[in-house]
Design a protein around this motif. Structure first.
Motif, PDB file in Angstrom:
ATOM      1  N   UNK A 187       0.865  -1.182   0.000  1.00 25.83           N
ATOM      2  CA  UNK A 187       0.000   0.000   0.000  1.00 25.83           C
ATOM      3  C   UNK A 187       0.902   1.233   0.000  1.00 25.83           C
ATOM      4  N   UNK A 188       0.838   2.031  -1.053  1.00 21.31           N
ATOM      5  CA  UNK A 188       1.747   3.179  -1.171  1.00 21.31           C
ATOM      6  C   UNK A 188       1.195   4.356  -0.370  1.00 21.31           C
ATOM      7  N   UNK A 189       2.089   5.001   0.391  1.00 22.98           N
ATOM      8  CA  UNK A 189       1.718   6.245   1.059  1.00 22.98           C
ATOM      9  C   UNK A 189       2.570   7.368   0.489  1.00 22.98           C
ATOM     10  N   UNK A 190       1.888   8.421   0.068  1.00 25.92           N
ATOM     11  CA  UNK A 190       2.560   9.550  -0.545  1.00 25.92           C
ATOM     12  C   UNK A 190       1.586  10.699  -0.684  1.00 25.92           C
ATOM     13  N   UNK A 191       1.890  11.591  -1.644  1.00 21.80           N
ATOM     14  CA  UNK A 191       1.089  12.796  -1.790  1.00 21.80           C
ATOM     15  C   UNK A 191       0.656  12.961  -3.234  1.00 21.80           C
ATOM     16  N   UNK A 234       6.492   3.569   1.569  1.00 22.05           N
ATOM     17  CA  UNK A 234       6.658   5.015   1.442  1.00 22.05           C
ATOM     18  C   UNK A 234       7.041   5.335  -0.001  1.00 22.05           C
ATOM     19  N   UNK A 235       6.374   6.318  -0.597  1.00 19.94           N
ATOM     20  CA  UNK A 235       6.634   6.651  -2.002  1.00 19.94           C
ATOM     21  C   UNK A 235       8.092   7.053  -2.231  1.00 19.94           C
ATOM     22  N   UNK A 236       8.730   7.601  -1.196  1.00 17.03           N
ATOM     23  CA  UNK A 236      10.141   7.965  -1.322  1.00 17.03           C
ATOM     24  C   UNK A 236      11.047   6.755  -1.412  1.00 17.03           C
ATOM     25  N   UNK A 237      10.754   5.720  -0.608  1.00 15.88           N
ATOM     26  CA  UNK A 237      11.526   4.467  -0.681  1.00 15.88           C
ATOM     27  C   UNK A 237      11.323   3.811  -2.040  1.00 15.88           C
ATOM     28  N   UNK A 238      10.089   3.815  -2.508  1.00 11.40           N
ATOM     29  CA  UNK A 238       9.767   3.216  -3.807  1.00 11.40           C
ATOM     30  C   UNK A 238      10.528   3.922  -4.935  1.00 11.40           C
ATOM     31  N   UNK A 269      -2.528   1.500  13.689  1.00 13.81           N
ATOM     32  CA  UNK A 269      -2.583   2.527  12.648  1.00 13.81           C
ATOM     33  C   UNK A 269      -3.775   3.458  12.870  1.00 13.81           C
ATOM     34  N   UNK A 270      -4.925   2.887  13.273  1.00 11.26           N
ATOM     35  CA  UNK A 270      -6.127   3.695  13.467  1.00 11.26           C
ATOM     36  C   UNK A 270      -5.941   4.673  14.623  1.00 11.26           C
ATOM     37  N   UNK A 271      -5.204   4.243  15.642  1.00  9.75           N
ATOM     38  CA  UNK A 271      -4.877   5.156  16.753  1.00  9.75           C
ATOM     39  C   UNK A 271      -4.063   6.343  16.237  1.00  9.75           C
ATOM     40  N   UNK A 272      -3.063   6.053  15.415  1.00  9.58           N
ATOM     41  CA  UNK A 272      -2.223   7.114  14.859  1.00  9.58           C
ATOM     42  C   UNK A 272      -3.037   8.037  13.954  1.00  9.58           C
ATOM     43  N   UNK A 273      -3.848   7.455  13.066  1.00 14.19           N
ATOM     44  CA  UNK A 273      -4.639   8.264  12.142  1.00 14.19           C
ATOM     45  C   UNK A 273      -5.625   9.154  12.894  1.00 14.19           C
ATOM     46  N   UNK A 354       7.086   3.322   9.214  1.00 11.13           N
ATOM     47  CA  UNK A 354       5.776   3.595   8.622  1.00 11.13           C
ATOM     48  C   UNK A 354       5.013   4.679   9.375  1.00 11.13           C
ATOM     49  N   UNK A 355       5.068   4.686  10.707  1.00 12.15           N
ATOM     50  CA  UNK A 355       4.336   5.698  11.458  1.00 12.15           C
ATOM     51  C   UNK A 355       4.924   7.094  11.228  1.00 12.15           C
ATOM     52  N   UNK A 356       6.255   7.180  11.114  1.00 11.48           N
ATOM     53  CA  UNK A 356       6.875   8.468  10.789  1.00 11.48           C
ATOM     54  C   UNK A 356       6.500   8.893   9.370  1.00 11.48           C
ATOM     55  N   UNK A 357       6.406   7.911   8.467  1.00  7.87           N
ATOM     56  CA  UNK A 357       5.996   8.199   7.089  1.00  7.87           C
ATOM     57  C   UNK A 357       4.592   8.796   7.056  1.00  7.87           C
ATOM     58  N   UNK A 358       3.686   8.205   7.839  1.00 11.40           N
ATOM     59  CA  UNK A 358       2.313   8.714   7.881  1.00 11.40           C
ATOM     60  C   UNK A 358       2.312  10.177   8.320  1.00 11.40           C
ATOM     61  N   UNK A 359       3.035  10.488   9.389  1.00  9.45           N
ATOM     62  CA  UNK A 359       3.091  11.869   9.872  1.00  9.45           C
ATOM     63  C   UNK A 359       3.686  12.798   8.809  1.00  9.45           C
ATOM     64  N   UNK A 360       4.739  12.347   8.151  1.00  6.54           N
ATOM     65  CA  UNK A 360       5.405  13.150   7.120  1.00  6.54           C
ATOM     66  C   UNK A 360       4.460  13.468   5.967  1.00  6.54           C
TER      67      UNK A 360
END
Length: 376
Positions: A187-191, A234-238, A269-273, A354-360
């Protein structure tokens, strides 16, 4: 020093992977550089897209062979590397096969049409559907048998139609004159508001609507995914893996998984979101049916109000949030986890928390005025 100038064509540059890829290629210390970078997409870049990171932006419809030919022919002698990070979902898997093969074939036909073609490598973006089958096909998705996780690259193909398989076969057919690499992300996370499967953007929109209407931010998945492991990319790692494989001799003609290298449960993850989206955390109630798709079906006007109130970049809910595609991923009955051992064996060691990625990326989405910033 490179004997040949490195010239990239990033097809799908306005998506999550494409945007991060263009940024990575323009870094002064990027492998194989300095790079000249052309970006391509179906629609022109607008206010949110930092077009200054490109040396040229091209708009064309890859399904249309004549349009593709006209727009790409001037680049045939320049482009050395094709980064393919786009796809279309148009219906069942057979329809997806037809449209995605047509797009890639049209582009490759132009780039290889001349004896003076400079193309030497293709990177192809796919994903874990390679190991699971067509999970979004309306009929086949109900009867799939997937591989046992963790997924690894030498697992055999599954006996289902899959446009990833067809695209792999297409790029390998150009060897040995052109090398290739396959990149199977999680699952890609990015902008990007232009990515059909930007899960983070969709969950941010869902949370914003809950915040606006005073609704509980309920988890739309099942108890299994709530409690069991999943991974993300993370889209940056990809982006870094695409570039690494494109210029590293040992990585040529190989397929690689690409994840952050850690795992999480959707409960954590839901706690973080809930925290980053400023909504109250709600425990899973698996005794009560919850249909996110139905809940969001009539919320387009609410999103318009949120966009107006917070001065956001103008987006339409139906264009940025396909909840039909997200919900099945949260209702798997297996752990969605891929092995990164092969990548490490070949010398790729990038990773992300991953949690730092979500915040970023949530901060980036706010910075680009795609989701609201709330005042405490």
């Amino acid at each position: 020093m490179n004997v040949r100038n490195s010239v990239a064509l990033v097809v799908g540059v306005t998506g999550m992977a494409g945007l991060s890829l263009a940024k990575a290629l323009k870094q002064p210390d990027c492998l194989g550089g300095p790079w000249k970078v052309y970006g391509a997409a179906r629609r022109s870049a607008d206010g949110w897209f930092p077009s200054s990171i490109l040396d040229g932006f091209i708009t064309f419809d890859a399904v249309n062979s004549a349009d593709t030919h006209d727009k790409l022919l001037p680049l045939v002698q320049e482009v050395t590397h094709l980064f393919w990070v786009t796809f279309q979902f148009v219906g069942d898997e057979e329809a997806n096969i037809t449209v995605n093969k047509t797009m890639l074939l049209n582009v490759l036909t132009v780039l290889k049409s001349s004896p003076s073609s400079s193309l030497i490598h293709i990177t192809l973006q796919t994903g874990t559907k390679h190991y699971m089958g067509p999970v979004h096909d309306p009929v086949l998705s109900t009867k799939l048998i997937c591989h046992e996780p963790p997924f690894h690259e030498n697992m055999p193909r599954l006996p289902y139609p899959n446009f990833y398989y067809v695209l792999e076969d297409l790029v390998t057919s150009y060897a040995p004159s052109v090398t290739y690499s396959i990149h199977r992300s999680s699952i890609i996370i990015g902008m990007s508001p232009r990515s059909a499967h930007n899960v983070l953007m969709k969950l941010a929109v869902y949370a914003a609507i809950c915040h606006h209407l005073g609704l509980p931010f309920r988890y739309p998945g099942n108890k299994y995914t709530w409690e069991h492991f999943c991974d993300m990319t993370d889209a940056g790692v990809l982006a870094k893996q695409h570039v690494w494989a494109a210029v590293t001799e040992d990585a040529k003609n190989q397929a690689f998984n690409c994840t952050n290298g850690d795992v999480f449960t959707w409960k954590s993850m839901w706690m973080l979101l809930s925290e980053v989206f400023n909504v109250k955390f709600v425990e899973l109630n698996d005794k009560e049916e919850f249909d996110l798709v139905e809940l969001m079906r009539d919320k387009g006007e609410i999103w318009d109000l949120i966009v107006e109130e917070y001065g956001l970049h103008k987006t339409k809910l139906e264009e940025i949030a396909s909840f039909e595609a997200t919900v099945p991923v949260l209702r798997f009955q297996f752990q969605h986890v891929s092995s990164m051992n092969k990548s490490k064996d070949y010398g790729f060691f990038e990773y992300a928390d991953t949690f730092k990625s979500i915040r970023f990326w949530v901060a980036k989405l706010r910075e680009m005025k795609l989701i609201p910033v709330y005042k405490h």
